[in-house]
Design an enzyme around this catalytic site. Structure first.
Site, PDB file in Angstrom:
ATOM      1  N   ARG A 281       0.808  -1.224   0.000  1.00 14.98           N
ATOM      2  CA  ARG A 281       0.000   0.000   0.000  1.00 14.98           C
ATOM      3  C   ARG A 281       0.845   1.280   0.000  1.00 14.98           C
ATOM      4  O   ARG A 281       0.330   2.350   0.318  1.00 14.98           O
ATOM      5  CB  ARG A 281      -0.951  -0.001   1.195  1.00 14.98           C
ATOM      6  CG  ARG A 281      -2.080  -1.030   1.105  1.00 14.98           C
ATOM      7  CD  ARG A 281      -3.222  -0.718   2.022  1.00 14.98           C
ATOM      8  NE  ARG A 281      -4.283  -1.714   1.984  1.00 14.98           N
ATOM      9  CZ  ARG A 281      -5.271  -1.736   1.099  1.00 14.98           C
ATOM     10  NH1 ARG A 281      -5.342  -0.812   0.167  1.00 14.98           N
ATOM     11  NH2 ARG A 281      -6.198  -2.675   1.149  1.00 14.98           N
TER      12      ARG A 281
ATOM     13  N   ASP B 235      -7.091   5.340  -5.960  1.00 11.54           N
ATOM     14  CA  ASP B 235      -5.913   6.113  -5.563  1.00 11.54           C
ATOM     15  C   ASP B 235      -4.683   5.728  -6.379  1.00 11.54           C
ATOM     16  O   ASP B 235      -3.935   6.584  -6.838  1.00 11.54           O
ATOM     17  CB  ASP B 235      -5.590   5.882  -4.077  1.00 11.54           C
ATOM     18  CG  ASP B 235      -6.484   6.731  -3.187  1.00 11.54           C
ATOM     19  OD1 ASP B 235      -7.129   7.663  -3.720  1.00 11.54           O
ATOM     20  OD2 ASP B 235      -6.545   6.463  -1.973  1.00 11.54           O
TER      21      ASP B 235
ATOM     22  N   THR C 261     -10.211  -3.673  -7.767  1.00 14.33           N
ATOM     23  CA  THR C 261     -10.656  -3.635  -6.376  1.00 14.33           C
ATOM     24  C   THR C 261     -11.939  -4.435  -6.209  1.00 14.33           C
ATOM     25  O   THR C 261     -12.879  -4.288  -7.003  1.00 14.33           O
ATOM     26  CB  THR C 261     -10.876  -2.227  -5.784  1.00 14.33           C
ATOM     27  OG1 THR C 261     -11.321  -2.382  -4.441  1.00 14.33           O
ATOM     28  CG2 THR C 261     -11.863  -1.357  -6.529  1.00 14.33           C
TER      29      THR C 261
HETATM   30  P1  FBP Z   1      -8.314  -1.887  -2.273  1.00 16.16           P
HETATM   31  O1  FBP Z   1      -9.182  -0.671  -2.232  1.00 16.16           O
HETATM   32  O2  FBP Z   1      -6.887  -1.584  -2.206  1.00 16.16           O
HETATM   33  O3  FBP Z   1      -8.663  -2.769  -3.433  1.00 16.16           O
HETATM   34  O4  FBP Z   1      -8.626  -2.774  -0.974  1.00 16.16           O
HETATM   35  C1  FBP Z   1      -9.917  -3.062  -0.617  1.00 16.16           C
HETATM   36  C2  FBP Z   1     -10.042  -3.772   0.695  1.00 16.16           C
HETATM   37  O5  FBP Z   1     -10.131  -5.164   0.501  1.00 16.16           O
HETATM   38  C3  FBP Z   1     -11.256  -3.240   1.457  1.00 16.16           C
HETATM   39  O6  FBP Z   1     -12.427  -3.890   1.081  1.00 16.16           O
HETATM   40  C4  FBP Z   1     -10.863  -3.454   2.886  1.00 16.16           C
HETATM   41  O7  FBP Z   1     -11.503  -2.548   3.744  1.00 16.16           O
HETATM   42  C5  FBP Z   1      -9.390  -3.210   2.867  1.00 16.16           C
HETATM   43  O8  FBP Z   1      -8.951  -3.520   1.563  1.00 16.16           O
HETATM   44  C6  FBP Z   1      -8.639  -4.037   3.863  1.00 16.16           C
HETATM   45  O9  FBP Z   1      -7.312  -3.648   3.853  1.00 16.16           O
HETATM   46  P2  FBP Z   1      -6.093  -4.533   4.361  1.00 16.16           P
HETATM   47  O10 FBP Z   1      -5.815  -5.521   3.288  1.00 16.16           O
HETATM   48  O11 FBP Z   1      -4.986  -3.565   4.498  1.00 16.16           O
HETATM   49  O12 FBP Z   1      -6.516  -5.213   5.624  1.00 16.16           O
END
Ligand code: FBP
Length: 546
Positions: A142, A173, A200
């Site tokens: 990220r 983003d 996503t």
């Molecule tokens: P992206 O927007 O990067 O595709 O990620 C989406 C997501 O899966 C969300 O649905 C969720 O809230 C978040 O990532 C969880 O983030 P992490 O993987 O950092 O726990």
């Protein structure tokens, strides 16, 4: 070598379906110059080299020869089913253009470009990952690519590896940042192209040009399968209410799609709750009334779908969180360093409205809300167990109604959170085909000298051969929004459109679903069998494209 399941072995042989325009030799059809969706003057000023470019479409063309080139690829953000197939599509696409072309994968997300961590993706590696879920071929991360120092560090490794173009596979983003990077390299005349790709599971990267982000289809089908199974269990035992939270950081697209698939008793849509200005108590009352009504018919069971981002869309809770973010980082709070945050906050340290909201929350949730904060000092709303919060508040309300003689049923709640289960599932045929097509489109955008474009595939409710592949200038999707106190060009996040066909279809049926038991059991994703089963797209896409 890692052991493979029978399905994995069989899926290796699957050849993703491609649009006609990408099946043989390809030529480019260019449209008219474009404009950003809003704030045209500001966006144009910020992107003088990549603004106003035409939309392009790939159609069958003449055979051509292409000079040798190297390409880099990055996976950015949360995992989404089909990411590997985008990379396979890029690989096959560039190899078809010139067998000497090479593909490099930057490791663990955009940080791999900045820190020069990469590996060459050879045919052997690519073949291991065809039609598989996950992002483990190169990993994801990220790190935000937004600083000039990162762009400059990137160009060093790009030059070392003689890379002509970079493909960034990410959400809104990451694609905004891909656009900024494309503009930066173009302005500096570095001769490096940057292409984006819409990923996503949240489904919130979509607009006039992008019909859907990849991964949404598989993730929703995976969740719908399990919710369907739970519903069948609920309908068999007839003794539990299941409170099911579904991933999707902000928008409620996943919850809505699953609702259209499984027909639960209740599905909350955050965007509607915000628009109606509903309070937590309104939501709890709505659920409790449904529980009571079903109990009166002898049905002491049901399902409630809750979008992950709900809490931030309840206006009163949103206001409370905003004040908590300020107060819990204030000098007054730091000096007091109270042992009991909630008691201290309720003791005259919050505005009257927010004191009332905090006091109305069950104590464990008030503690979650006022406890751990992220590195920026913000309350971590994703840690709030909304499904448990709602069920415990519903239980309290029903107890009250029981005492008042208004309710006489039994209420026993179970809780679930579905998110990570769906993010790395083996891609459905739709995602396998869609992602592979996006990858091949990206290779064509590169071969045709495009930069600042996102690979797109349209007409996706038709059979894959009728899909239309091409590219859209990312500047066309930008508008100016306030981020961290400053106006910035960003791709507009698509929330659930309350005037859109998917929500309207849901709203037209939900009263019946609430009272009666209309469950649908979608079953697991199918890879072998009739096309109407294996290639079915989401209900969201079907309604939107109708
Ligand atoms: P992206 O927007 O990067 O595709 O990620 C989406 C997501 O899966 C969300 O649905 C969720 O809230 C978040 O990532 C969880 O983030 P992490 O993987 O950092 O726990």
């Amino acid at each position: 070598m890692a052991k493979k399941s029978a399905l994995q072995i069989a899926r290796e042989a699957y050849s993703p379906k491609l649009p006609l325009g990408l099946q043989g030799n390809v030529s480019v059809k260019e449209g008219a110059p474009t404009q950003s969706v809003a704030d045209q003057e500001e966006v144009k000023k910020l992107f003088p080299n990549t603004y106003g470019l035409p939309i392009v479409e790939f159609v069958a063309g003449e055979e051509k020869t292409y000079p040798q080139m190297n390409v880099g690829v990055i996976l950015s953000g949360g995992q989404a089913p089909g990411g590997h197939n985008v990379i396979c599509g890029i690989y096959d696409g560039i190899k078809r253009l010139n067998p000497d072309n090479k593909l490099y994968g930057f490791l663990l997300g955009p940080g791999g470009l900045v820190d020069h961590k990469y590996k060459e993706l050879t045919g052997d590696i690519i073949n291991e990952y065809r039609n598989t879920g996950g992002f483990d071929m190169i990993g994801s991360g990220r790190t935000k690519l937004e600083l000039e120092s990162q762009f400059e560090s990137g160009i060093e490794i790009i030059r070392k590896l003689d890379i002509k173009a970079l493909v960034i596979i990410g959400g809104d983003d990451s694609n905004t940042n891909a656009c900024v990077l494309a503009e930066y390299y173009a302005a500096k005349n570095y001769g490096v192209q940057v292409i984006g790709c819409p990923k996503t599971i949240d489904g919130d990267l979509k607009n006039e040009q992008i019909e859907t982000s990849f991964g949404f289809d598989t993730a929703c089908k995976t969740y719908s399968e399990v919710i369907g199974n739970i519903q069948r269990d609920a309908n068999s035992a007839k003794k539990y209410w299941h409170f099911i939270k579904l991933m999707g950081r902000s928008a409620s697209h996943i919850a809505l799609e699953c609702a259209l698939e499984v027909q639960p008793n209740i599905c909350l849509i955050s965007e509607e709750i915000q628009e109606k200005g509903q309070s937590l108590d309104d939501i709890v009352t709505y659920i409790a009334e449904a529980v009571s009504q079903r109990a009166a018919n002898g049905d002491n069971f049901g399902t409630v779908l809750i979008p992950e981002g709900l809490i931030e869309f309840i206006p009163a809770v949103k206001r409370l969180i905003a004040e908590l973010n300020d107060v819990l980082s204030s000098e007054k709070y730091l000096a007091a360093s109270p042992a009991d945050n909630v008691a201290w906050l309720l003791d005259g340290n919050l505005s009257a409205d927010n004191t009332a909201t905090l006091a109305s929350l069950p104590s464990s949730f008030a503690a979650q809300l006022t406890g751990e904060r992220d590195p920026h000092g913000n309350v971590q709303v994703s840690l709030i167990e909304t499904e448990k919060l709602l069920s415990s508040m519903v239980a309290t309300k029903l107890e009250q109604w029981k005492k008042e003689g208004k309710y006489s049923g039994k209420f026993s709640a179970l809780h679930h959170f579905f998110g990570y289960e769906g993010r790395c599932a083996a891609p459905s045929n739709f995602d396998a085909d869609y992602c592979y097509s996006l990858g091949v489109s990206a290779s064509q955008l590169i071969a045709n000298g495009k930069t600042g474009y996102m690979a797109i595939v349209k007409n996706t409710t038709r059979p894959a051969s009728e899909w239309i592949a091409g590219g859209v200038p990312i500047t066309m999707m930008l508008n100016m929004e306030k981020r961290n106190g400053r106006m910035k060009p960003v791709i507009r996040k698509a929330l659930v459109d309350l005037d859109g066909a998917p929500f309207k279809a849901f709203a037209a049926m939900r009263e019946t679903w609430k009272k009666e038991t209309c469950y649908v059991y979608p079953g697991p994703i199918q890879y072998f069998g009739p096309s109407e089963v294996c290639d079915k797209t989401t209900e969201t896409l079907r309604y939107e494209q109708q």
